[in-house]
Design a protein around this motif. Structure first.
Motif, mmCIF file in Angstrom:
data_model
loop_
_atom_site.group_PDB
_atom_site.id
_atom_site.type_symbol
_atom_site.label_atom_id
_atom_site.label_comp_id
_atom_site.label_asym_id
_atom_site.label_seq_id
_atom_site.Cartn_x
_atom_site.Cartn_y
_atom_site.Cartn_z
ATOM 1 N N ARG A 397 0.820 -1.216 0.000
ATOM 2 C CA ARG A 397 0.000 0.000 0.000
ATOM 3 C C ARG A 397 0.859 1.273 0.000
ATOM 4 O O ARG A 397 0.354 2.364 -0.237
ATOM 5 N N GLN A 398 2.168 1.139 0.280
ATOM 6 C CA GLN A 398 3.049 2.296 0.338
ATOM 7 C C GLN A 398 3.548 2.650 -1.058
ATOM 8 O O GLN A 398 3.813 1.773 -1.884
ATOM 9 N N SER A 399 3.703 3.944 -1.315
ATOM 10 C CA SER A 399 4.170 4.371 -2.638
ATOM 11 C C SER A 399 5.674 4.157 -2.804
ATOM 12 O O SER A 399 6.136 3.780 -3.889
ATOM 13 N N LEU A 400 6.455 4.391 -1.740
ATOM 14 C CA LEU A 400 7.910 4.217 -1.809
ATOM 15 C C LEU A 400 8.400 3.460 -0.567
ATOM 16 O O LEU A 400 8.983 4.049 0.350
ATOM 17 N N LEU A 430 7.351 -5.846 -6.743
ATOM 18 C CA LEU A 430 8.288 -4.929 -6.119
ATOM 19 C C LEU A 430 9.687 -5.064 -6.686
ATOM 20 O O LEU A 430 10.570 -4.243 -6.390
#
Length: 431
Positions: A397-400, A430
């Motif tokens: 869910r994290q962008s970076l 990823l």
């Protein structure tokens, strides 16, 4: 017909062919409701039973066995084990039971608890509300039964046992009421009588694999010190193993088979002696029906018990059972009918026990049942795999996300997921 001819007819006509709701439930007398106030795990619990299959689910310690104990009391006016007592400080503890419309309203029961005498008030005298056979199989291997031909007599001055109760060891070795599995099985087999033929058929019906049914072997002595000949089982690998040396799962199944045959044949014999017709109803209570059973057996035991109790006796059958097994739940899907069957969930909310009816629908497999509210698991996986997946989904869910965090969670996933797990496709994005 006499006991012998009735049993012969049952043997001649009996094959486990399935279950018909319309035949089973029409006009039967059943336990409809229990209402408990100030006794048990909650201040108030009420459960409405269906006329055929009733499955009670919930975590350990929330009251599944307790509900069966109270149901047994309502049906027989005896306690199968220790008398259930309300906790100190509860106001006006009471137990109420109601029965189907076929049973007259005056047979509905309500008792209250007197703290001074530490006793429940006595129910009204007279016969129990449902004059049928009642069987209760406990998870520890103990057994109780109530037989209207042997436990209820109109003349209350005559001595009679209030019930037939057996500790686990007594099921196998007998007591004042019963020879026990070992002696009865051996004598039935030597005589080649109808009880033995019924036992063979029930064992076959309760087997995990129809291609490898449980079959009695020859009777044989198993030690120099013991002259008794023991029943044996023919194992899939060719050996004949004494029943006392069988696995826990097989002992569970053969004990169930023996108790069903013993209860029914003794009932027929008693009816012949006293000149009354056999019972019309059988109420079967079983605690954790999957106990000790391999998954192969777990997915057959509920349908098999429903079929065998109906086909063996010809009676209408109401089954009250507790279970922890998603395979048991999945196995009931082909036969479950909400008009005749119910699932109840015991839960815990805000440190209070709740009892709710499960809104039935088919889920297709055991994993789907594990993640339903019945068992309330987030995933049908190990705790470690669940935690790793939650951490991985947070990263997705994290962008970076940080590379170090990706590496850490990858190690967690590798330690808990198989190489072919579908989640690896998502995780591979990823890079």
């Amino acid at each position: 017909a006499g006991a012998q001819s009735t049993t012969e007819m049952a043997v001649a006509n009996w094959e486990p062919t399935g279950w018909s709701c319309s035949e089973v439930c029409k006009g039967s007398a059943v336990l409809k409701c229990l209402a408990l106030a100030g006794v048990g795990p909650a201040k108030f619990l009420e459960i409405d039973f269906s006329s055929r299959l009733n499955l009670i689910t919930g975590d350990n310690g929330l009251g599944k066995s307790f509900l069966l104990d109270v149901a047994w009391w309502a049906l027989t006016r005896t306690w199968a084990r220790e008398v259930i007592l309300p906790p100190p400080g509860t106001d006006s503890p009471s137990i109420e039971a109601k029965f189907s419309s076929k049973v007259k309203a005056q047979h509905d029961l309500r008792v209250t608890f007197d703290r001074q005498s530490q006793k429940w008030s006595a129910p009204r005298r007279g016969r129990p509300p449902i004059p049928g056979l009642v069987i209760y199989t406990q998870v520890d291997g103990g057994f109780s039964c109530w037989d209207p031909a042997r436990n209820y007599w109109q003349d209350e001055t005559q001595a009679r046992p209030a019930k037939f109760g057996f500790l686990p060891d007594q099921v196998w070795n007998g007591n004042e009421h019963c020879e026990g599995l070992v002696r009865d099985w051996a004598s039935w087999q030597r005589e080649g009588n109808q009880s033995f033929h019924l036992l063979e058929r029930v064992l076959r019906a309760l087997s995990a694999d129809p291609e490898l049914p449980i079959r009695p072997g020859v009777l044989r002595i198993i030690s120099l010190e013991d002259p008794k000949k023991y029943p044996t089982l023919v194992m899939p690998y060719g050996q004949e193993v004494p029943v006392v040396h069988a696995s826990a799962g097989m002992r569970r199944i053969i004990a169930l088979a023996y108790l069903l045959v013993w209860t029914w044949t003794r009932h027929l014999e008693a009816c012949q002696l006293i000149g009354q017709p056999p019972a019309n109803e059988l109420l079967f209570l079983i605690d954790e029906m999957e106990a000790h059973l391999h998954p192969q057996w777990q997915r057959r035991v509920a349908p098999a018990l429903l079929a065998v109790t109906k086909e063996l006796t010809g009676l209408s059958v109401q089954l009250l059972a507790t279970t922890h097994s998603p395979l048991v739940m999945a196995s009931c899907e082909p036969l479950f009918d909400p008009k005749f069957d119910t699932v109840w969930e015991l839960g815990l909310q805000d440190h209070k026990v709740t009892l709710e009816q499960f809104p039935w629908h088919r889920r297709g497999d055991a994993n789907a049942w594990l993640t339903s509210s019945v068992f309330n698991l987030k995933r049908a996986r190990s705790v470690e795999a669940e935690q790793a997946l939650l951490a991985a989904q947070e990263i997705l869910r994290q962008s970076l996300p940080k590379r170090s965090e990706i590496h850490r969670v990858t190690q967690l996933l590798q330690a808990s997921l198989s190489d072919t797990d579908p989640f690896w496709v998502r995780w591979s994005a990823l890079g």
